[in-house]
Design an enzyme around this catalytic site. Structure first.
Site, PDB file in Angstrom:
ATOM      1  N   LYS A 132      23.966 -66.154   6.332  1.00  0.00           N
ATOM      2  CA  LYS A 132      24.055 -67.561   6.722  1.00  0.00           C
ATOM      3  C   LYS A 132      22.698 -68.232   6.942  1.00  0.00           C
ATOM      4  CE  LYS A 132      28.554 -68.408   7.008  1.00  0.00           C
ATOM      5  NZ  LYS A 132      29.207 -69.542   6.316  1.00  0.00           N
ATOM      6  N   SER A 382      28.405 -59.051   3.370  1.00  0.00           N
ATOM      7  CA  SER A 382      27.894 -60.361   3.772  1.00  0.00           C
ATOM      8  C   SER A 382      27.396 -60.425   5.206  1.00  0.00           C
ATOM      9  CB  SER A 382      28.966 -61.428   3.564  1.00  0.00           C
ATOM     10  OG  SER A 382      30.133 -61.122   4.319  1.00  0.00           O
TER      11      SER A 382
END
Length: 480
Positions: A132, A382
C-alpha cells in the site's frame, strides 16, 4: 533475485488457489487487445498520476507489439486519463529510494505441486508490511502545494492506513486516518507511529469510509482512496514491473483482489510488456464482488461480505480498477476460508513468511488446483499485517483444515479410572492431547455416563480417521 529485507519501520511489520467445482466458484474476465481503450466511472479526488519524463516506454520502444496496454478512466466531465506503462514507470521513478525492491523467493513445495517453478513476490516484507505504501506515496506526491497544505485523509482497517501515514510523513504532509472502532490495537499503534492522527469511527469499514469522506468535505483535506484512483493504480503497478525484472521467464502472475487496485496496476504493467503472460486474480469466496460484476459488465455490490481476509474484504469493485481488470485480467477465481487458512499455515511453515490471509490468497489458489497454472508462476504475497490473536485462531483453523487438529466428543461409563483408560487408548494411537473437558452432570447424560470433549493434535486426515475408528472399536460412543 533480490535479497530479503527485514522491516525497519517499527510496529507496521509484515500482513488463492484456483477455484474448483467442489469448493469454490470462478468467473472469467474477458481479455481485450493490449492497446484497447476502456470506459470507466469517475476517479475520485484530484491530482494527476506521476508520468515518466521523456519517451521511455512510449511507442514501440520498450513495449509489446501492438502498443502498450492501457486503460482509459474518466477523471471528470469531458476528460479522459489513460493509465499506461509510462504512468507506472513514472511511479517507479517517484518511488525510487522510498519503496523496497521486495524479494522474489522460490517455493520448492509449491513448485512440486504445480510441476514448474513457483516464486513468491514478498510484498509482506515491504515497508509498513504491505504494497500500500507504493500507491499512497505516488498519490500524495502528485498533489499540488495547496492540496498538500490542506492535508490528506484516509479510511482503512490497517494496510492502507499505514501506507498513507508513512507516505504523508515522508512528504511532510499532515494526515488523518479513520479506522473502525474494532481495528486491532497493533495496527492502530503502527498507524500513529507512522505519523497519522487516528480517529476511530464506525463498526465496519463502510461506516469508517463515510466518516473520512465527510471529514474531507468539511475540512478540505484530500481524500486518499485505497484503490479507486489512477495514481494509486500506477503506484501498485510497480509491483508488476519488478516481477518482470526479477522473473523474466514468468508465464502466470497470481494476485489477490479486493477493490482491485493492485491487480489492475500489475495487469497494465505486465500486459504492456508481456501480453502472453496470464494474470489471474483471486478473491475470498465470501467477499467475491468481481465475478458477478464481470458477468454484469459493471461494478455490482454484494451484501455483507464475510471473510477472515480483511485486506480483500470489499463489497464493491472500484470503478477505475474494474474497467482495467475487465479488459486485461485473464481470470478471477475464488477460494474458501479453509483454503486461505491452509495457505497461511503453509507460508509460515514452509516459506518461513508471516503473511496475512489476503496476502495468502494466491497461494490458496495454487493449493486448490495446482494443475491449472502454467509456470513459471509468481504469486504476490500482498501483505503481512496480521493481528497476533487472529493469527492464533487462523493457525488452529488451518491445522484443522489440514487434518492436524481434531476435536471430538464422546461418552464413557462414569466410573473411577475411565478417563485414564481413555487417555491410555489415545497414547497408543500417537495422538497428542491438547485439552480435555470432563462433564459428569448434564440432563442429556444417563446416570452412569460422563461426557468428554477432546482436542487432539494429529498427523493428517488419515490419522484423524484412524483415531475415530480406534475409539469406536474400543467401545466409546463418538459424537463429533
Amino acid at each position: 533475485m533480490a535479497a530479503r529485507h527485514g522491516d525497519e519501520d517499527g510496529p507496521g511489520s509484515g500482513s488463492g488457489p484456483a477455484s474448483h467445482p467442489t469448493s469454490s466458484a470462478s468467473a472469467s474476465a474477458s481479455t481485450g487487445s493490449a492497446g484497447s481503450d476502456l470506459a470507466s466511472g469517475a476517479a475520485s479526488g484530484s491530482g494527476g498520476p506521476a508520468s515518466a519524463s521523456g519517451s521511455e516506454g512510449s511507442g514501440p520502444e520498450g513495449s509489446a507489439p501492438g502498443g502498450p496496454a492501457s486503460a482509459s478512466v474518466s477523471e471528470g466531465p469531458g476528460t479522459i486519463k489513460r493509465i499506461t506503462l509510462d504512468d507506472i514507470r513514472g511511479a517507479q521513478k517517484t518511488l525510487s529510494g522510498i519503496s523496497r525492491l521486495t524479494a522474489l523467493e522460490g517455493s520448492r513445495y509449491l513448485s512440486g505441486l504445480v510441476g514448474s517453478p513457483v516464486h513468491l513476490k514478498c510484498e509482506n516484507l515491504q515497508r509498513t508490511g504491505s504494497f500500500k505504501l507504493r500507491g499512497g506515496y505516488v498519490r500524495i506526491s502528485g498533489l499540488s502545494p495547496e492540496e498538500r497544505a490542506a492535508g490528506v485523509v484516509a479510511a482503512s482497517a490497517g494496510n492502507h492506513a499505514q501506507g498513507v501515514a508513512l507516505a504523508a510523513s515522508l512528504l511532510g504532509v499532515r494526515s488523518t486516518v479513520f479506522m473502525p472502532e474494532g481495528a486491532p490495537l497493533p495496527k492502530i499503534a503502527a498507524t500513529r507511529d507512522y505519523g497519522a492522527e487516528v480517529r476511530l469511527r464506525g463498526q465496519i469499514v463502510d461506516e469508517t469510509m463515510r466518516a473520512a469522506q465527510e471529514y474531507a468535505e468539511r475540512t478540505g483535506a484530500v481524500f486518499i482512496h485505497p484503490f479507486d484512483h489512477p495514481d494509486i493504480i500506477a503506484g501498485q503497478g510497480t509491483v508488476g514491473l519488478e516481477i518482470l525484472e526479477q522473473c523474466p521467464e514468468v508465464r502466470t502472475v497470481v494476485v489477490g483482489i479486493g477493490g482491485g487496485g493492485l491487480a489492475a496496476g500489475i495487469a497494465v504493467a505486465v500486459k504492456a510488456l508481456r501480453p502472453d503472460v496470464r494474470v489471474v486474480g483471486v478473491q475470498a469466496e465470501g467477499a467475491a464482488a468481481y465475478p458477478p460484476s464481470l458477468a454484469a459488465g459493471r461494478p455490482v455490490s454484494i451484501e455483507a461480505p464475510v471473510t477472515m481476509a480483511d485486506g480483500i474484504k470489499v463489497g464493491r469493485p472500484g470503478d477505475v480498477p474494474f474497467q482495467i481488470i475487465d479488459d486485461l485480467v485473464d481470470e478471477v477465481r475464488t477460494v474458501t476460508e479453509d483454503e486461505l487458512s491452509s495457505a497461511l499455515l503453509l507460508c509460515l511453515e514452509r516459506a518461513k513468511l508471516v503473511v496475512e490471509p489476503a496476502g495468502a490468497s494466491p497461494v490458496a489458489a495454487l493449493l486448490s488446483a495446482p494443475e491449472s497454472f502454467e509456470g513459471p508462476v509468481v504469486a504476490v504475497l500482498s501483505g503481512g499485517n496480521v493481528d497476533p490473536l487472529l493469527m492464533q485462531r487462523i493457525l488452529r483453523h488451518g491445522m484443522a483444515a489440514a487434518g492436524r487438529y481434531l476435536s471430538l466428543r464422546l461418552r464413557l461409563t462414569d466410573r473411577p479410572g475411565a478417563l485414564a483408560t481413555l487417555l491410555g487408548v489415545l497414547s497408543t494411537l500417537d495422538a497428542n492431547v491438547l485439552d480435555v473437558s470432563h462433564v459428569r452432570t448434564n440432563p442429556r447424560l444417563g446416570l452412569s455416563e460422563a461426557e468428554v470433549e477432546l482436542h487432539l493434535e494429529t498427523k493428517g486426515t488419515d490419522h484423524c480417521e484412524e483415531v475415530r475408528e480406534a475409539l469406536s472399536g474400543a467401545g466409546y460412543t463418538v459424537m463429533a
